[in-house]
Write an enzyme that holds these catalytic residues in place. Structure first.
Site, short mmCIF file in Angstrom:
data_model
loop_
_atom_site.label_atom_id
_atom_site.label_comp_id
_atom_site.label_asym_id
_atom_site.label_seq_id
_atom_site.Cartn_x
_atom_site.Cartn_y
_atom_site.Cartn_z
N ARG A 1 0.86 -1.19 0.00
CA ARG A 1 0.00 0.00 0.00
C ARG A 1 0.89 1.24 0.00
NH1 ARG A 1 -2.48 2.96 4.92
NH2 ARG A 1 -3.75 4.49 3.83
N HIS B 1 -2.97 10.99 1.07
CA HIS B 1 -2.36 10.75 2.38
C HIS B 1 -1.74 12.07 2.86
CE1 HIS B 1 -0.86 7.26 5.06
NE2 HIS B 1 -0.47 8.37 5.67
N GLU C 1 -7.30 8.32 6.69
CA GLU C 1 -7.51 8.92 8.01
C GLU C 1 -8.04 10.36 7.95
OE1 GLU C 1 -3.96 8.50 10.36
OE2 GLU C 1 -4.12 6.33 10.43
N ASN D 1 -7.11 1.75 10.14
CA ASN D 1 -5.77 1.91 10.72
C ASN D 1 -5.94 1.92 12.23
OD1 ASN D 1 -4.96 2.26 8.11
ND2 ASN D 1 -4.42 4.42 8.31
N TYR E 1 -3.87 1.65 16.08
CA TYR E 1 -2.58 1.69 16.77
C TYR E 1 -2.63 1.43 18.27
CZ TYR E 1 -0.26 3.23 12.55
OH TYR E 1 0.26 3.27 11.28
N GLU F 1 -3.28 -0.32 8.27
CA GLU F 1 -2.09 0.06 9.06
C GLU F 1 -2.22 -0.50 10.47
OE1 GLU F 1 -1.14 4.26 9.35
OE2 GLU F 1 -1.51 4.56 7.21
C1 PNW Z 1 -1.00 7.31 10.83
N1 PNW Z 1 -3.15 10.02 16.33
O1 PNW Z 1 -0.97 8.56 11.47
C2 PNW Z 1 -0.66 7.59 9.39
O2 PNW Z 1 -1.55 7.06 8.44
C3 PNW Z 1 0.76 7.33 9.04
O3 PNW Z 1 1.14 8.17 7.98
C4 PNW Z 1 1.64 7.49 10.26
O4 PNW Z 1 3.00 7.41 9.98
C5 PNW Z 1 1.22 6.41 11.26
O5 PNW Z 1 -0.16 6.44 11.52
C6 PNW Z 1 1.96 6.48 12.58
O6 PNW Z 1 1.73 7.70 13.23
C7 PNW Z 1 -1.51 8.84 12.70
O7 PNW Z 1 -2.73 11.02 16.93
C8 PNW Z 1 -1.08 10.00 13.32
O8 PNW Z 1 -4.10 9.34 16.81
C9 PNW Z 1 -1.61 10.39 14.52
C10 PNW Z 1 -2.60 9.62 15.11
C11 PNW Z 1 -3.04 8.45 14.50
C12 PNW Z 1 -2.49 8.08 13.29
#
Ligand code: PNW
Length: 461
Positions: free
Chosen positions: A75, A119, A165, A294, A296, A367
């Site tokens: 991707r 993006h 996002e 995505n 995290y 992601e």
């Molecule tokens: C995503 N938050 O960004 C993006 O899609 C990527 O480009 C990035 O490198 C990756 O996650 C890691 O950060 C985020 O604050 C940035 O919740 C900030 C947040 C979540 C996702």
């Protein structure tokens, strides 16, 4: 051995601004990230993406590396200002040529391209001339750009992601001001988010009406969401956690799967939340062929009390005043170097929440990953934290599959260390280590482990 479904898509992801470099050559126009990085102190260490991983010049080697890691899918995103230097008008042939070569090279190596159209690197001209994502015309400009991409690449690209996002673009770009274009407001994020949704809807409509039957591909949107676990069993905290998820993911997924914004947002935001016309609702409903996610991390959520500290924690709570939600971390949780908690069961719960709320859609994790400071020991990248992260999150995905969640793919973020937005090059998310001085690539132990998962289509436990 935990086996995954036969046709499960195993991949890894990147984005244009974070890896390409070549910011001002071969006809590319500037983006809002090029200029945002020029403002002192916006980015850690005043870093920028001018050179990044120099993927623009090294893409052939990078694709060979992907092949040797056994990736089935990759991707990446197209930089809008490389295709249209001013966001509209004349097409830059060199931009078309570059992405055409990337796509051909992937296919020659048996890797399926998954292409994100946006993006976050908006053409700077559109920020000046059309007020960026606040402007009335922006969604039409995006649809026009998307059409150019379908025309030029759609013969070979079968998986399209319109917007990456929207929550981050709207909330961090227009609410908290930590990402480009750096605006701080409690009104603008909701307008920007509205236009991002319309942009997705218009592009998906064009793809389906003009290209899909000939080209045989599909199109969707990728949204991001953390899990929100109620801090206590009290009904107030349970409701707060649900509301937090609605303000995070429901904001962008409800219009697509239910036809309008969540009731909790409408009632709390009043006129700050724009309304869709009946036609727009129809356009958005069912406009995504898969649920791009995505994911995290996880936080605890509680009903705010009058003496709680104001504002969101770690920048990923949205505007807490609008939600009346106070976020916190459990002290037992391990943290990555982004200070994001490692909570695999949060991933499983979120997948189940999506399946339940949206009637079991096909979900693709576009992601998932973590940043850690890697240690280099005798030329090898010692990386057991990341390996453990992927192992436990993939086990959680497998449990969700056993619960009946229709998860069909997983993309590790990221293929290689890269420009991590406001954190610059300090935070390392890559499966592959980049030595940014001489731009050498070295797979980490997590990459080697991930290769074996792909090869076995499952995890050895
Ligand atoms: C995503 N938050 O960004 C993006 O899609 C990527 O480009 C990035 O490198 C990756 O996650 C890691 O950060 C985020 O604050 C940035 O919740 C900030 C947040 C979540 C996702």
């Amino acid at each position: 051995m935990l086996s995954f479904p036969k046709n499960f898509t195993w991949g890894s992801a990147t984005s244009a601004y974070q890896i390409e470099g070549a910011w001002n050559i071969d006809g590319k126009g500037p983006s809002i990230w090029d200029s945002f990085c020029m403002i002192p102190a916006k980015i850690s260490n005043n870093d920028n993406g001018n050179k990044a991983c120099d993927h623009y010049h090294k893409f052939e080697d990078d694709i060979k590396m992907m092949k040797s890691l056994g990736l089935k899918a990759y991707r990446f995103s197209i930089a809008w200002p490389r295709i249209l230097p001013t966001g509209k008008g004349k097409i830059n042939k060199e931009g078309i040529r570059f992405y055409s070569q990337v796509i051909d090279c992937l296919l020659e190596n048996g890797i399926e391209p998954w292409v994100t159209l946006y993006h976050w690197d908006l053409p700077l001209a559109l920020q000046f001339e059309d007020d960026g994502w606040l402007g009335d015309s922006i969604s039409d400009h995006f649809a026009n750009y998307a059409k150019i991409c379908f025309e030029n690449f759609g013969d070979r690209v079968k998986n399209w992601i319109t917007i990456n996002e929207a929550w981050v673009a709207a909330m961090l770009g227009y609410g908290q001001g930590v990402f480009a274009p750096g605006r701080v407001s409690n009104v603008e994020p909701y307008l920007a988010g509205h236009n991002l949704l319309l942009a997705h809807g218009k592009a998906a409509k064009i793809y389906r009406s003009t290209f899909k039957s000939k080209q045989g591909g599909r199109i969707g949107i990728t949204n991001n969401c953390d899990w929100r676990e109620p801090l206590t069993k009290s009904p107030e905290d349970q409701e707060a956690a649900e509301r937090a998820l609605e303000f995070f993911l429901g904001w962008f997924a409800d219009p697509i799967y239910k036809g309008d914004y969540p009731e909790s947002m409408k009632s709390r935001l009043g006129e700050r939340l724009p309304a869709f016309t009946e036609e727009e609702k129809k356009m958005l409903l069912g406009s995504s062929d898969f649920f791009g996610l995505n994911h995290y991390t996880t936080m605890m959520a509680a009903q705010s009390k009058p003496d709680d500290p104001i504002g969101s924690v770690y920048g990923n709570g949205g505007l807490s005043d609008d939600q009346d939600v106070t976020l916190s971390l459990n002290k037992e949780w391990k943290l990555t170097s982004m200070k994001w908690a490692v909570v695999p069961w949060g991933c499983k719960k979120l997948l189940n929440w999506i399946a339940k709320r949206y009637n079991n859609p096909e979900i693709v994790i576009t992601e998932n990953g973590c940043a850690y400071d890697d240690k280099i020991i005798e030329g090898k990248i010692e990386d057991h934290h990341r390996l453990e992260f992927y192992k436990t999150y993939l086990e959680a995905c497998h449990e969700a599959l056993c619960d009946g969640v229709n998860l069909t793919g997983y993309f590790a973020w990221s293929l290689m260390d890269n420009f991590e937005w406001a954190s610059g090059y300090e935070k390392r998310f890559g499966l592959v280590h980049i030595d940014f001085k001489n731009l050498q690539r070295t797979p980490k132990s997590s990459a080697i482990w991930y290769s074996s998962v792909i090869e076995n289509n499952g995890i050895n436990i």
